[in-house]
Write an enzyme that holds these catalytic residues in place. Structure first.
Site, PDB file in Angstrom:
ATOM      1  N   ARG A 137     103.353  14.149 -20.146  1.00 51.63           N
ATOM      2  CA  ARG A 137     104.696  14.379 -19.624  1.00 51.63           C
ATOM      3  C   ARG A 137     104.781  15.786 -19.067  1.00 51.63           C
ATOM      4  O   ARG A 137     105.302  16.691 -19.725  1.00 51.63           O
ATOM      5  CB  ARG A 137     105.729  14.142 -20.733  1.00 51.63           C
ATOM      6  CG  ARG A 137     105.692  12.713 -21.264  1.00 51.63           C
ATOM      7  CD  ARG A 137     106.880  12.370 -22.112  1.00 51.63           C
ATOM      8  NE  ARG A 137     106.998  13.264 -23.268  1.00 51.63           N
ATOM      9  CZ  ARG A 137     108.005  13.219 -24.133  1.00 51.63           C
ATOM     10  NH1 ARG A 137     108.969  12.343 -23.980  1.00 51.63           N
ATOM     11  NH2 ARG A 137     108.046  14.046 -25.159  1.00 51.63           N
ATOM     12  N   ILE A 138     104.264  15.980 -17.863  1.00 51.94           N
ATOM     13  CA  ILE A 138     104.267  17.319 -17.273  1.00 51.94           C
ATOM     14  C   ILE A 138     105.137  17.392 -16.020  1.00 51.94           C
ATOM     15  O   ILE A 138     105.262  18.449 -15.403  1.00 51.94           O
ATOM     16  CB  ILE A 138     102.835  17.763 -16.909  1.00 51.94           C
ATOM     17  CG1 ILE A 138     102.220  16.808 -15.886  1.00 51.94           C
ATOM     18  CG2 ILE A 138     101.967  17.878 -18.147  1.00 51.94           C
ATOM     19  CD1 ILE A 138     100.881  17.254 -15.359  1.00 51.94           C
ATOM     20  N   SER A 157      97.743  48.757   1.364  1.00 50.62           N
ATOM     21  CA  SER A 157      97.497  48.818   2.799  1.00 50.62           C
ATOM     22  C   SER A 157      97.268  50.277   3.165  1.00 50.62           C
ATOM     23  O   SER A 157      97.312  51.158   2.303  1.00 50.62           O
ATOM     24  CB  SER A 157      98.662  48.227   3.596  1.00 50.62           C
ATOM     25  OG  SER A 157      99.830  48.998   3.396  1.00 50.62           O
ATOM     26  N   ARG A 158      97.032  50.530   4.456  1.00 49.76           N
ATOM     27  CA  ARG A 158      96.763  51.905   4.873  1.00 49.76           C
ATOM     28  C   ARG A 158      97.949  52.821   4.631  1.00 49.76           C
ATOM     29  O   ARG A 158      97.781  54.019   4.409  1.00 49.76           O
ATOM     30  CB  ARG A 158      96.380  51.933   6.358  1.00 49.76           C
ATOM     31  CG  ARG A 158      94.973  51.442   6.622  1.00 49.76           C
ATOM     32  CD  ARG A 158      94.653  51.437   8.093  1.00 49.76           C
ATOM     33  NE  ARG A 158      95.467  50.452   8.802  1.00 49.76           N
ATOM     34  CZ  ARG A 158      95.364  50.194  10.104  1.00 49.76           C
ATOM     35  NH1 ARG A 158      94.505  50.874  10.844  1.00 49.76           N
ATOM     36  NH2 ARG A 158      96.117  49.271  10.670  1.00 49.76           N
ATOM     37  N   SER A 159      99.164  52.267   4.656  1.00 51.00           N
ATOM     38  CA  SER A 159     100.362  53.057   4.379  1.00 51.00           C
ATOM     39  C   SER A 159     101.402  52.170   3.729  1.00 51.00           C
ATOM     40  O   SER A 159     101.358  50.940   3.845  1.00 51.00           O
ATOM     41  CB  SER A 159     100.919  53.678   5.673  1.00 51.00           C
ATOM     42  OG  SER A 159     101.261  52.659   6.591  1.00 51.00           O
ATOM     43  N   ILE A 213      91.253  34.961   2.354  1.00 48.51           N
ATOM     44  CA  ILE A 213      91.670  34.207   3.538  1.00 48.51           C
ATOM     45  C   ILE A 213      91.548  35.084   4.777  1.00 48.51           C
ATOM     46  O   ILE A 213      92.077  34.754   5.833  1.00 48.51           O
ATOM     47  CB  ILE A 213      93.108  33.676   3.400  1.00 48.51           C
ATOM     48  CG1 ILE A 213      94.072  34.807   3.020  1.00 48.51           C
ATOM     49  CG2 ILE A 213      93.164  32.544   2.393  1.00 48.51           C
ATOM     50  CD1 ILE A 213      95.531  34.411   3.009  1.00 48.51           C
ATOM     51  N   ARG A 215      88.383  37.693   6.092  1.00 45.25           N
ATOM     52  CA  ARG A 215      87.032  37.556   6.642  1.00 45.25           C
ATOM     53  C   ARG A 215      86.044  37.618   5.496  1.00 45.25           C
ATOM     54  O   ARG A 215      86.257  38.343   4.515  1.00 45.25           O
ATOM     55  CB  ARG A 215      86.733  38.668   7.652  1.00 45.25           C
ATOM     56  CG  ARG A 215      87.419  38.490   8.985  1.00 45.25           C
ATOM     57  CD  ARG A 215      86.799  37.336   9.774  1.00 45.25           C
ATOM     58  NE  ARG A 215      87.468  37.103  11.039  1.00 45.25           N
ATOM     59  CZ  ARG A 215      88.476  36.249  11.208  1.00 45.25           C
ATOM     60  NH1 ARG A 215      88.947  35.576  10.177  1.00 45.25           N
ATOM     61  NH2 ARG A 215      89.012  36.079  12.396  1.00 45.25           N
ATOM     62  N   ASP A 239      88.261  30.738   1.556  1.00 49.93           N
ATOM     63  CA  ASP A 239      88.325  30.041   2.836  1.00 49.93           C
ATOM     64  C   ASP A 239      87.278  30.582   3.801  1.00 49.93           C
ATOM     65  O   ASP A 239      86.937  29.925   4.776  1.00 49.93           O
ATOM     66  CB  ASP A 239      89.722  30.214   3.444  1.00 49.93           C
ATOM     67  CG  ASP A 239      89.869  29.540   4.805  1.00 49.93           C
ATOM     68  OD1 ASP A 239      89.386  28.399   4.941  1.00 49.93           O
ATOM     69  OD2 ASP A 239      90.458  30.144   5.718  1.00 49.93           O
ATOM     70  N   GLU A 244      78.936  32.774   7.329  1.00 48.59           N
ATOM     71  CA  GLU A 244      79.350  31.437   7.729  1.00 48.59           C
ATOM     72  C   GLU A 244      78.423  30.871   8.807  1.00 48.59           C
ATOM     73  O   GLU A 244      77.961  31.621   9.667  1.00 48.59           O
ATOM     74  CB  GLU A 244      80.785  31.481   8.265  1.00 48.59           C
ATOM     75  CG  GLU A 244      81.803  31.861   7.219  1.00 48.59           C
ATOM     76  CD  GLU A 244      83.228  31.907   7.767  1.00 48.59           C
ATOM     77  OE1 GLU A 244      83.434  31.567   8.955  1.00 48.59           O
ATOM     78  OE2 GLU A 244      84.132  32.291   7.011  1.00 48.59           O
ATOM     79  N   HIS A 262      86.816  27.566   6.132  1.00 51.00           N
ATOM     80  CA  HIS A 262      87.512  28.397   7.127  1.00 51.00           C
ATOM     81  C   HIS A 262      88.551  27.574   7.891  1.00 51.00           C
ATOM     82  O   HIS A 262      88.503  27.436   9.113  1.00 51.00           O
ATOM     83  CB  HIS A 262      86.510  29.018   8.102  1.00 51.00           C
ATOM     84  CG  HIS A 262      87.033  30.248   8.779  1.00 51.00           C
ATOM     85  ND1 HIS A 262      86.230  31.245   9.263  1.00 51.00           N
ATOM     86  CD2 HIS A 262      88.305  30.642   9.071  1.00 51.00           C
ATOM     87  CE1 HIS A 262      86.968  32.198   9.812  1.00 51.00           C
ATOM     88  NE2 HIS A 262      88.236  31.847   9.710  1.00 51.00           N
TER      89      HIS A 262
END
Length: 296
Positions: A137-138, A157-159, A213, A215, A239, A244, A262
């Site tokens: 029962r989920i 991030s960079r900033s 997701i 590279r 992904d 690749e 990918h």
């Protein structure tokens, strides 16, 4: 516009290829055997003014140098690591790509991979297909969770980004030390190559989940594989891969890894939008109009 000679470096979406062939003078590089490609380019270079490629292959320095009349490079995708930007700037070659249209589908896949890795959905799918499932029962619990994940969000991030309440960390190592699921979604540059290294993976730890997701080369794949095999990383949803289409065989036997080929932008709607954006950019260039999505 047939006077614009276009070199298509690798196979892309069938719709885009057909439209390029219909609207322009199209040359398909991959149809020439590798041993004869230099000869092919020498024979056709006078007519080639544009290159269309993808993250699987676009315009490296060697190719650019063989095309003296090249004026514009169009990349079918948001990742431009297969375009030699320095050489393009030196030659005054315009570069366009397909940002924004890929954002939602790639983000959707990132969330999907994180959930699949966290909850071992692929393992559960195999378990169910084998007929081993007993009723449980989920349903209510799933419905309650679907109302909202309620997870705290942090980023690096960079900033620091304005207009957000998300917690900012100045380094990936700090971020990994303070999160449960780490999603790699940044562009691949010299600066971000192997940004997810052994130290970052150790900081994420045996209960952490890595989702890539962006590279493949954002992650030191050898370190990732060894961490998963040794239990130093809890799970991964991938992904993209460093070499690749090769996927490390050691990952195939692991139940705490979700592997997809990918497909972050691989929906009918997004692929069509990306194709149209490439075509519209090339048409704008031919008509001496502003490019829609120029990188420069």
């Amino acid at each position: 516009m047939a006077s614009l000679g276009i070199l298509l470096v690798v196979p892309v979406d069938a719709y885009l290829e057909a439209e390029l062939d219909r609207r322009f003078n199209l040359f398909r590089l991959w149809e020439s055997p590798p041993s004869r490609r230099r000869e092919f380019l020498q024979a056709n270079a006078p007519w080639i003014r544009a290159v269309v490629g993808s993250p699987n292959g676009c315009a490296d320095a060697e190719l650019i140098d063989q095309l003296p009349n090249l004026e514009i490079v169009a990349n079918f995708g948001v990742g431009i690591d297969k375009v030699d930007l320095r050489r393009c700037r030196e030659r005054g070659i315009r570069v366009v790509y397909t940002p924004d249209v890929v954002t939602d589908d790639t983000a959707d896949l990132g969330i999907g991979l994180a959930i699949a890795a966290l909850r071992r959905i692929c393992d559960a799918d195999r378990y169910t297909r084998a007929g081993s499932w007993n009723d449980g029962r989920i349903g209510l619990a799933v419905a309650k969770r679907a109302q909202g994940f309620g997870c705290p969000i942090c980023y690096c991030s960079r900033s620091e980004k304005p207009n957000t309440n998300y917690k900012y960390y100045p380094s990936v190592l700090d971020l990994a030390s303070n999160c449960h699921v780490l999603v790699a979604a940044c562009p691949l540059t010299d600066e971000t190559h192997h940004i997810i290294n052994r130290e970052v993976i150790e900081a994420l730890g045996p209960k952490g989940v890595l989702v890539n997701i962006g590279r493949g080369s954002l992650v030191d794949e050898k370190e990732l594989v060894s961490a998963l095999l040794e239990g130093r990383l809890g799970a991964a949803g991938l992904d993209v891969f460093e070499h690749e289409p090769h996927v490390p065989e050691q990952l195939f036997g692991l139940e705490n890894v979700v592997l997809v080929p990918h497909i972050g932008t691989n929906t009918v709607e997004t692929t069509k939008a990306m194709s149209d954006l490439i075509l519209d950019n090339l048409a704008a260039y031919m008509l001496n109009k502003p490019l829609l999505t120029p990188l420069f």
